[in-house]
Each structure stands twice: as structure tokens, then as C-alpha cells.
Write an enzyme that holds these catalytic residues in place. Structure first.
Site, PDB file in Angstrom:
ATOM      1  N   ASN A 223       0.837  -1.188   0.000  1.00  0.00           N
ATOM      2  CA  ASN A 223       0.000   0.000   0.000  1.00  0.00           C
ATOM      3  C   ASN A 223       0.878   1.246   0.000  1.00  0.00           C
ATOM      4  O   ASN A 223       1.594   1.489   0.962  1.00  0.00           O
ATOM      5  CB  ASN A 223      -0.913  -0.004   1.229  1.00  0.00           C
ATOM      6  N   GLU A 224       0.824   1.971  -1.105  1.00  0.00           N
ATOM      7  CA  GLU A 224       1.670   3.166  -1.272  1.00  0.00           C
ATOM      8  C   GLU A 224       3.124   2.861  -0.921  1.00  0.00           C
ATOM      9  O   GLU A 224       3.761   3.598  -0.160  1.00  0.00           O
ATOM     10  CB  GLU A 224       1.122   4.330  -0.433  1.00  0.00           C
ATOM     11  N   PRO A 225       3.673   1.772  -1.486  1.00  0.00           N
ATOM     12  CA  PRO A 225       4.998   1.308  -1.041  1.00  0.00           C
ATOM     13  C   PRO A 225       6.139   2.282  -1.350  1.00  0.00           C
ATOM     14  O   PRO A 225       7.192   2.176  -0.724  1.00  0.00           O
ATOM     15  CB  PRO A 225       5.195  -0.005  -1.815  1.00  0.00           C
TER      16      PRO A 225
END
Ligand SMILES: *[C@@H]1O[C@H](CO)[C@@H](O)[C@H](O)[C@H]1NC(C)=O
Ligand SMILES: *[C@@H]1O[C@H](CO)[C@@H](O)[C@H](O)[C@H]1NC(C)=O
Ligand SMILES: *[C@@H]1O[C@H](CO)[C@@H](O)[C@H](O)[C@H]1NC(C)=O
Length: 240
Positions: free
Chosen positions: A119-121
Site C-alpha cells: 500500500n503506497e509502497p
């Protein structure tokens, strides 16, 4: 993820009469809450409000069970901390798919459409921790979905934060990927293109609105109000 976001979505959801809910509208279903609702109640709320798509941040058993047998389209997330093991070992991806996807499929199963790997890495605040792990993890998950025979129906992507993108002028047409991510984003885009999967970016127009004085209010909503529209090489933008 932002708890506030979850609540905001829930709030919007409550005030939309079912008749005006757009086809494409979905909700993020987070579970970090002081008073989590019974998943069965949430599923009924989704149905009552004509919501056909949800995104989960983890493959929570109770939630997936409650979604089983409905036609609600599900995107299921994999937390960032799993990216390392998923990228290193294919067997970890196989086990993940078996435990969290195929276990819920079949008659009266879950209508999975996407696995969101991380997630939104690439958020700048994560200092590059996941830069080299994300695409290999996505590839292993896809391989495991293909091996399980469901890779055609369930796509693999990774939700990005808007900060993967920069524009020196504010014009969308001048936008480029952040310099430190250029190669990585090329690899991700190739992967998505090859597999016909969506490019996903999380945007938070309500944060822009509240954090930046002077941010044009119509940009934070999707009602095509063109009082502050921007013309960029003949393309008109009315919202973020
Ligand atoms: C993503 O990674 C960051 C940094 O390790 C972590 O703080 C955050 O909770 C992670 N988010 C998710 C949804 O996995
Ligand atoms: C998913 O599958 C793995 C097995 O690889 C398991 O350890 C994990 O707890 C499952 N659930 C979630 C929410 O990831
Ligand atoms: C990123 O680096 C900053 C400054 O060194 C540090 O405060 C922060 O904890 C780091 N974040 C992560 C997720 O490693």
C-alpha cells in the site's frame, strides 16, 4: 492507512441515496476503528447503498466470509511488511494465494477482482524500503494466481501514492515520475500493461483542500464544476 479516510467514506456512503450512486463508486473498508461494525452489517450497508466494489487492506477472514456469495467486487490488499518475504520466496506467494484467495473461491465464494500488493509502497517517507521489493512481490503473486488458474480473473496491481509523480509547473502534461523511481515505475507500468491491470493511485483531495489555503474547492469534488478549471493543451481539468 488513514483512519479518517475510512470514516469519511463511511459518512459519504450514508448520505447518498442509492438511486444516485454512480456505477463506479466503491469504498475502502478499513478495520482500524474504535467500534468496528460486524462485517455482516457492513455488507448489508454496502448492498443497501448500491455499492458494488470494496477494497480491503488485509484478507480478513470474517470480512471475506461476509462478502462470500455476494456480487460485490473485491480488491484485497497485502500489507507492506509482507513484501519482503513475498518477493524473496515464491512459496510464500503460493501460500498466500492459497490461504487468502482460493480458499474463498468456488460456489458462493468471494468475487475477487484485484490483489493490491503493498500500500503506497514508494511513499517518500518510507525511504525506499520497498522500492526493490514491490515488483518482484507482484510477479510472485501473479505467478501464484496463474498457477491456481485464476490469474485471468484476478488482476495484480499496487496502489501508489500521488507522490510517485511530480510536475514542475502544476500542469498535468508536465508530469513525470519522481527521479528516484523512474526505472521502478517503468517496470511497474510494463507489468501492468502486459497483464492488462489498472494503474492505481490513491488521491486525497479532501486533504489538499484542508491543508492548502487557496486550493480551489471544486477540485476536491467530482461534480465537474468548471469555475476553476485548468486548460492544459486543450484538455480541461475540473478536479484533482
Ligand atoms: C506500509 O509501510 C509502512 C512503513 O513500513 C508502514 O508504516 C505502513 O503501516 C504500511 N502500510 C500498510 C497498509 O501495510
Ligand atoms: C494469508 O495467508 C498467509 C499464509 O501465507 C497467512 O499467514 C496469513 O495470515 C493470511 N491472512 C492475511 C490477512 O494475510
Ligand atoms: C526514514 O528516515 C527518517 C530520517 O532518517 C526516519 O526518521 C524514518 O523513521 C525513516 N522511515 C522509515 C519507514 O524507515
Amino acid at each position: 492507512m488513514l483512519q479518517a479516510q475510512v470514516f469519511l467514506w463511511a459518512y459519504i456512503l450514508l448520505f447518498f441515496p442509492a438511486s444516485i450512486v454512480a456505477q463506479g463508486l466503491g469504498v475502502n473498508w478499513g478495520v482500524i476503528a474504535s467500534h468496528p461494525l460486524d462485517p455482516k452489517i457492513v455488507v448489508n450497508m454496502l448492498k443497501d447503498n448500491g455499492i458494488k466494489k470494496v477494497k480491503l487492506f488485509h484478507a480478513e477472514h470474517d470480512i471475506l466470509t461476509a462478502l462470500s456469495g455476494t456480487d460485490i467486487e473485491v480488491m484485497v490488499g497485502i500489507p507492506n511488511h509482507s513484501l519482503e518475504s513475498l518477493s524473496e520466496k515464491y512459496s510464500v506467494a503460493q501460500a498466500w494465494v492459497k490461504a487468502n484467495i482460493t480458499a474463498y473461491m468456488g460456489k458462493k465464494g468471494v468475487n475477487f477482482k484485484y490483489v493490491a500488493v503493498g500500500n503506497e509502497p514508494f511513499l517518500a517517507a518510507y525511504n525506499g524500503t520497498y522500492n526493490d521489493l514491490t515488483l518482484p512481490a507482484m510477479k510472485n503473486i501473479l505467478k501464484a494466481l496463474n498457477e491456481a488458474g485464476v490469474g485471468k480473473d484476478i488482476k495484480v496491481s499496487t496502489p501508489l501514492n500521488g507522490d510517485v509523480y511530480i510536475t514542475p509547473t502544476y500542469k498535468p502534461s508536465d508530469g513525470i515520475f519522481r527521479h528516484d523511481l523512474a526505472d521502478i515505475m517503468n517496470g511497474i507500468c510494463e507489468f501492468l500493461h502486459k497483464n492488462n491491470a489498472a494503474f492505481i493511485v490513491n488521491i486525497y483531495p479532501f486533504l489538499n483542500l484542508y491543508q492548502n489555503p487557496g486550493f480551489p474547492e471544486p477540485y476536491a469534488f467530482f461534480d465537474n464544476d468548471d469555475s476553476n478549471s485548468m486548460d492544459d493543451h486543450g484538455v480541461k481539468y475540473c478536479s484533482v
